[in-house]
Design a protein around this motif. Structure first.
Motif, mmCIF file in Angstrom:
data_model
loop_
_atom_site.group_PDB
_atom_site.id
_atom_site.type_symbol
_atom_site.label_atom_id
_atom_site.label_comp_id
_atom_site.label_asym_id
_atom_site.label_seq_id
_atom_site.Cartn_x
_atom_site.Cartn_y
_atom_site.Cartn_z
ATOM 1 N N MET A 184 -2.762 7.965 1.219
ATOM 2 C CA MET A 184 -3.455 7.028 2.110
ATOM 3 C C MET A 184 -4.162 7.785 3.231
ATOM 4 O O MET A 184 -3.680 8.812 3.714
ATOM 5 C CB MET A 184 -2.465 6.020 2.702
ATOM 6 C CG MET A 184 -3.100 5.046 3.691
ATOM 7 S SD MET A 184 -1.904 3.973 4.506
ATOM 8 C CE MET A 184 -1.516 2.850 3.188
ATOM 9 N N LEU A 239 -7.198 1.033 6.567
ATOM 10 C CA LEU A 239 -6.207 1.794 5.803
ATOM 11 C C LEU A 239 -6.706 1.889 4.370
ATOM 12 O O LEU A 239 -6.856 0.866 3.686
ATOM 13 C CB LEU A 239 -4.843 1.091 5.860
ATOM 14 C CG LEU A 239 -4.275 0.832 7.257
ATOM 15 C CD1 LEU A 239 -2.993 0.015 7.174
ATOM 16 C CD2 LEU A 239 -4.016 2.137 7.988
ATOM 17 N N ARG A 240 -6.970 3.096 3.905
ATOM 18 C CA ARG A 240 -7.520 3.303 2.566
ATOM 19 C C ARG A 240 -6.448 3.924 1.677
ATOM 20 O O ARG A 240 -6.058 5.073 1.854
ATOM 21 C CB ARG A 240 -8.749 4.215 2.619
ATOM 22 C CG ARG A 240 -9.866 3.685 3.502
ATOM 23 C CD ARG A 240 -11.121 4.524 3.384
ATOM 24 N NE ARG A 240 -12.128 4.099 4.346
ATOM 25 C CZ ARG A 240 -12.965 3.082 4.150
ATOM 26 N NH1 ARG A 240 -12.888 2.393 3.015
ATOM 27 N NH2 ARG A 240 -13.860 2.742 5.076
ATOM 28 N N GLY A 241 -5.966 3.117 0.721
ATOM 29 C CA GLY A 241 -5.016 3.616 -0.251
ATOM 30 C C GLY A 241 -5.730 4.106 -1.492
ATOM 31 O O GLY A 241 -6.964 4.067 -1.592
ATOM 32 N N SER A 256 -7.918 -0.945 -0.144
ATOM 33 C CA SER A 256 -8.109 -0.719 1.292
ATOM 34 C C SER A 256 -7.994 -2.049 2.018
ATOM 35 O O SER A 256 -8.397 -3.096 1.488
ATOM 36 C CB SER A 256 -9.489 -0.109 1.570
ATOM 37 O OG SER A 256 -9.594 1.168 1.008
ATOM 38 N N LEU A 289 0.857 -1.180 0.000
ATOM 39 C CA LEU A 289 0.000 0.000 0.000
ATOM 40 C C LEU A 289 0.895 1.234 0.000
ATOM 41 O O LEU A 289 1.509 1.557 1.029
ATOM 42 C CB LEU A 289 -0.904 0.040 1.234
ATOM 43 C CG LEU A 289 -2.161 -0.827 1.196
ATOM 44 C CD1 LEU A 289 -1.793 -2.272 1.509
ATOM 45 C CD2 LEU A 289 -3.188 -0.327 2.199
#
Length: 1045
Positions: free
Chosen positions: A811, A828-830, A834, A806
């Protein structure tokens, strides 16, 4: 299979003669009469290639024939052996001990039954009889000749050299070459003849029994030791080989182990026609159960392998022989086959109780006369191996010993260790001990949070000999067991206390006893220690000076790893360019020479300070500042060499990338016991040592009032060393990060370009990743530009396979406990993917949040997205919701099972593996603090259930305690990784009644350590606390800002 009528005891089923060499009869019980009827003659081929004919009743079970062979050989430990023969379908099978012989061997006149080793124990020191070890050595010799025991050329030559020593005696070049011309021990013997002769020259004075012992010591470390391959295919149709060992079921591709299933993880073994099925226990974080399927050539092949697995599991894991199944009333379902005979625990107990007497035997191939004594002789407490030089992968120095360059580093023999009878007993092998492993199948997941790795050593004095290369790795287990021993102990004799110097053919104590429980000088009483402590000065400055002395000893040993051990290894192989040699060794040798003299001056001053001279009456020598000032000023003259160390580290890593031979040489050197840390760590030791001098001088200046005679010298020395540290500060930070990136690279599979300019390591640790199967344990690696997540590789090298990355650029992070119903949970949102992860505790989650947010901020300030790690990684086009719930396939989880990528031996006790098994994490800040907090010295150690204290030389570095018999030893006997441990002071209820005691505790593992003074107690508490509880980043940064680093 025919049904077996249930008998009252295991012994009542035997048809052996009353004087059989092996017997499982109960006390006071006689064997049943041998079945009458027609006799049949069976030819048995022995391990020395001779053939003997045995007359047995046709209706007698196979046990009768095996007992007859063991009785003929006067073999006590016959349970390790078996009889194999080709059946009517030409499949090699084991003789079933419960089934009538006539039903198994259809045409005995045309069949030769082979007497061979069936069960290979994890440690050859568990074999108590010289005859048993001799037969095992013959089996190794056979396996070598037949190509079953594959190994490197060096290991093969070393093995053959011990065989030659046992057969023709001491070295004589003409005799050696003549003997090798007449006898072929390995397929490519001619090409290795010179190396064999060279190794044989080092075995002068070694008896045949000692040669057998050394042969087994080397062989047991090889991956193919005791392995018989059974061809199969996996679900994808890939050709593989299955094998079974004392630890569990192994999977090979060719001769490379790609997978291992420990008995503790196996719930059920079964077969259905040609399919062999392994049902694994559910994962600790999931109810998912995994069943693996392998296809074999036929049902007979499949059933034969299943039987072997059943027998190995029972022999190594059970306390006693399993009870027979009740006879079914109407229909039978499944096979009635079961293991028959004594388990390994019963064998060890029987030998321990002394229920045998030693008898003569003759070595067929040996020209050396060797028989066992006719009477059992009591072992002398401090007896020594006659004429036997120290046989160890690294040398233990005695007083005034020469440098390692002129010493033996022959692969070690494991000591039949003596024991503090009241202490817990431990298995020094990477595998579980028989008793510790004989829990029922419900034992669940193997205990991998075990605490010590025993790198066994023989500590007897010896004459100098040329060094020999190490032949194997201790990292054979697929779990953390190479940095651990099972704390549950084992079925070891507790009534015998023997010295670790015993000859292999002398009665030995159990190998399940750790050598750390031994003290050659005998157990020291508490009164002795108290008396000794009272003679020391009580001034705090004395103990600060003594810390300089003890840590300087360790620093010198670390320098010798480069100047002696590594240089000796490099000189034998033409793998390192001369330019690289000239960059490394000439810049370390002057430092070693300087610090050798420095240590002498410190120890001379301490001797005067302690009152071993009349000079103490005048008080002239109760100070250390003048010695430190003089030598720190001398160090400034060596600054040019210190500047070169960072260049040497970079050049070495560049050379390793460009040369497979150099990479192999360095990797093999790291597997030697003397290299107890990664090689590049030793290259940075001189820079780290400067910080230690600075800390010591700061403590001295703080302790002394300005009017003290030593204050001026201490302050001047502090100014000098502070200037040196400030000049090298930038280089040190850069090199620590560079060294850590290269160290991590060795633990990862699937990373193309981990080490690139500008990349900084931040944190690594174990987190659970949410997938369609639930929470799956994953290892995460955080850098300043990317977050990697990996799974534990089921390969021989125990590396971690990268599953995804990621990029931190763009992010976002949010806590999502409520959304997913998982404690300590983060999303965790890339930009493209995610993931949802969960930490083991609130404090762990806060550490990750702090570091990930810092890394995201750093990435935002950078020029743009990070380069891709995985060149073959396809772009992920899934939505965050799909990605978060995506189910990882079985192929992904076991991708390394069929991968041959980087299948080289690898250290299994790195910090990555410790974090994985302890379910914790560690940051680069923690590593930097650990560099500053290093300590050495003598401590008294006590186990939870023991009464006595044992004196050990202890080194704390790299979040780990390393234990030595004395400061003169060249490598540690054992290690104790401290991540996850709690550090406390014992309570009154623990009834110790001693001063300066601290306690280390992790789950069921408890250790007590006792220091000699209040100062040393506080110092050990301070440095160990730095490893057991990481400080916050803000605290550490503020600490560093307050000092000129």
């Amino acid at each position: 299979m025919g049904e077996i009528e249930q008998r009252p005891t295991p012994g009542s089923r035997l048809g052996a003669a009353e004087n059989s060499g092996i017997s499982t009869l109960e006390h006071g019980q006689k064997p049943p009469p041998t079945p009458s009827g027609k006799l049949m003659s069976v030819r048995i081929q022995m391990l020395d290639d001779t053939q003997e004919a045995f007359e047995v009743p046709q209706r007698a079970p196979g046990k009768v024939l095996l007992d007859a062979v063991c009785s003929h050989l006067n073999l006590v430990e016959g349970d390790y052996f078996g009889l194999e023969f080709p059946d009517h379908k030409k499949i090699t099978v084991w003789l079933d001990l419960l089934k009538p012989i006539v039903k198994q061997i259809r045409r005995p006149k045309h069949v030769v039954v082979k007497f061979v080793v069936k069960f290979f124990p994890p440690d050859h020191t568990q074999l108590q009889e010289e005859l048993t070890r001799y037969l095992f050595a013959l089996q190794v010799k056979q396996d070598l000749a037949q190509g079953r025991l594959t190994c490197s050329d060096t290991s093969a030559a070393l093995l053959v050299s011990h065989i030659v020593q046992s057969e023709i005696g001491d070295f004589d070049e003409a005799s050696d070459r003549e003997h090798l011309a007449k006898n072929k021990y390995i397929p490519q013997q001619d090409a290795l003849e010179d190396k064999i002769v060279e190794f044989h020259h080092n075995h002068i004075g070694q008896t045949p029994a000692e040669s057998d012992f050394q042969l087994l010591e080397i062989a047991r470390r090889l991956e193919m030791y005791g392995v018989r391959l059974h061809p199969a295919k996996d679900r994808e149709g890939t050709k593989i080989n299955l094998a079974v060992a004392n630890t569990g079921i192994l999977v090979f591709q060719g001769f490379t182990k790609i997978n291992a299933f420990n008995w503790a993880k196996v719930r059920k073994l079964s077969f259905k026609r040609k399919r062999f099925l392994i049902k694994l226990r559910p994962d600790v974080n999931s109810s998912y159960q995994d069943t693996l399927e392998f296809l074999m050539a036929s049902r007979d092949f499949c059933k034969s392998f299943w039987k072997i697995c059943v027998e190995h599991h029972a022999f190594f894991r059970l306390f006693e022989e399993p009870k027979p199944k009740p006879k079914p009333v109407l229909f039978s379902r499944g096979s009635s086959f079961r293991f028959s005979g004594r388990t390994q625990k019963q064998v060890l107990d029987y030998v321990k109780e002394g229920g045998h007497k030693k008898v003569q035997f003759e070595r067929k191939h040996s020209k050396i006369h060797s028989i066992r004594s006719l009477a059992t002789q009591p072992a002398e407490p401090n007896s020594e191996v006659p004429k036997q030089a120290q046989q160890s992968a690294s040398l233990t120095f005695g007083e005034g010993a020469a440098s390692p360059g002129g010493q033996s580093c022959q692969p070690g023999r494991d000591p039949p260790a003596s024991a503090d009878e009241r202490g817990p007993q431990r298995n020094p092998t990477p595998q579980r001990s028989p008793a510790g492993s004989t829990k029922a199948d419900g034992a669940g997941r193997a205990e991998t949070e075990e605490e010590e790795e025993v790198a066994k050593d023989r500590t007897q004095q010896s004459r100098p000999r040329p060094p020999q290369p190490s032949t194997g790795s201790l990292t054979g287990s697929p779990h953390l067991s190479e940095l651990s021993i099972n704390s549950q102990g084992g079925a070891a004799p507790t009534s015998t206390v023997l010295s670790p110097n015993l000859s292999p053919d002398t009665k030995q104590a159990s190998p399940l006893v750790s050598p750390l429980l031994n003290d050659q000088a005998g157990p020291r009483t508490d009164d002795e220690d108290d008396g000794r402590r009272k003679r020391f000065p009580t001034d705090k400055a004395y103990f600060i000076a003594k810390e300089v002395s003890t840590t300087e000893r360790t620093y010198l040993k670390d320098l010798e790893v480069i100047t002696s051990w590594f240089q000796s290894t490099v000189s034998k192989e033409d793998s390192m360019p001369e330019t690289l040699k000239s960059l490394i060794f000439p810049n370390f040798e002057p430092l070693h020479k300087f610090h050798t003299n420095f240590l002498k001056e410190i120890e001379q001053r301490l001797a005067l300070w302690e009152g071993r001279s009349n000079a103490h009456i005048r008080g002239d020598y109760q100070r250390i500042g003048d010695v430190l000032l003089k030598n720190i000023q001398g160090m400034k003259q060596l600054a040019a060499h210190l500047w070169k160390h960072s260049e040497a580290l970079e050049a070495l890593e560049t050379g390793i990338r460009g040369s497979r031979r150099l990479e192999s040489l360095c990797r093999d050197f790291e597997l030697q016991k003397v290299c107890y840390l990664s090689l590049n760590t030793f290259l940075l030791r001189p820079l780290h040592r400067l910080m230690h001098y600075k800390q010591v001088l700061e403590r001295l200046c703080k302790h002394h009032p300005p009017s003290h005679t030593d204050f001026r010298d201490c302050r001047a020395a502090l100014a000098e060393i502070t200037e040196m540290v400030a000049q090298l500060h930038g280089t040190m930070i850069k090199m620590e990060n560079f060294q850590k990136l290269h160290e991590l690279k060795k633990d990862l599979i699937g990373v193309d370009n981990l080490v690139i300019p500008g990349r900084e390591f931040i944190r690594l640790g174990s987190l659970s990743k949410l997938s369609g199967k639930g929470l799956q344990p994953r290892m995460f690696f955080l850098f300043n530009d990317v977050l990697l997540y990996t799974s534990r590789g089921l390969t021989a090298s125990n590396q971690f396979k990268v599953h995804g990355q990621l990029p931190l650029y763009g992010m976002t992070m949010e806590e999502s406990e409520d959304e997913w119903g998982v404690p300590h949970c983060l999303t965790l949102r890339g930009q493209r993917q995610s993931i949802v992860v969960a930490a083991s505790s609130r404090s762990e989650m806060e550490k990750w949040v702090e570091d990930i947010q810092m890394a995201i901020d750093l990435a935002e300030k950078s020029s743009g997205p990070a380069p891709e790690f995985l060149a073959s990684s396809p772009p992920d086009s899934k939505s965050p919701e799909e990605a978060a719930g995506d189910q990882e396939s079985e192929d992904d989880l076991s991708a390394s099972r069929t991968s041959l990528e980087r299948q080289a031996p690898h250290r299994g006790n790195t910090m990555v593996h410790v974090c994985w098994h302890r379910n914790t994490s560690v940051s680069m800040v923690d590593f930097s603090v650990a560099v500053e907090n290093q300590l050495s010295g003598n401590l008294l150690r006590k186990f939870k259930n023991s009464n006595g204290w044992q004196k050990l030389w202890v080194v704390f570095t790299n979040f780990c305690l390393f234990f030595y018999k004395s400061h003169q030893d060249s490598h540690p006997l054992a290690s104790l990784p401290l991540l996850g441990y709690s550090l406390t002071i014992p309570s009154e209820s623990e009834d110790l009644h001693k001063d300066y005691v601290f306690k280390l505790h992790f789950k069921s593992h408890v250790y007590y350590f006792r220091a000699e003074s209040e100062y040393t107690f506080e110092r050990w508490m301070e440095v160990i606390r730095s490893a057991t509880s990481s400080a916050s980043r803000a605290h550490v940064l503020s600490h560093k800002e307050s000092h000129v680093y």
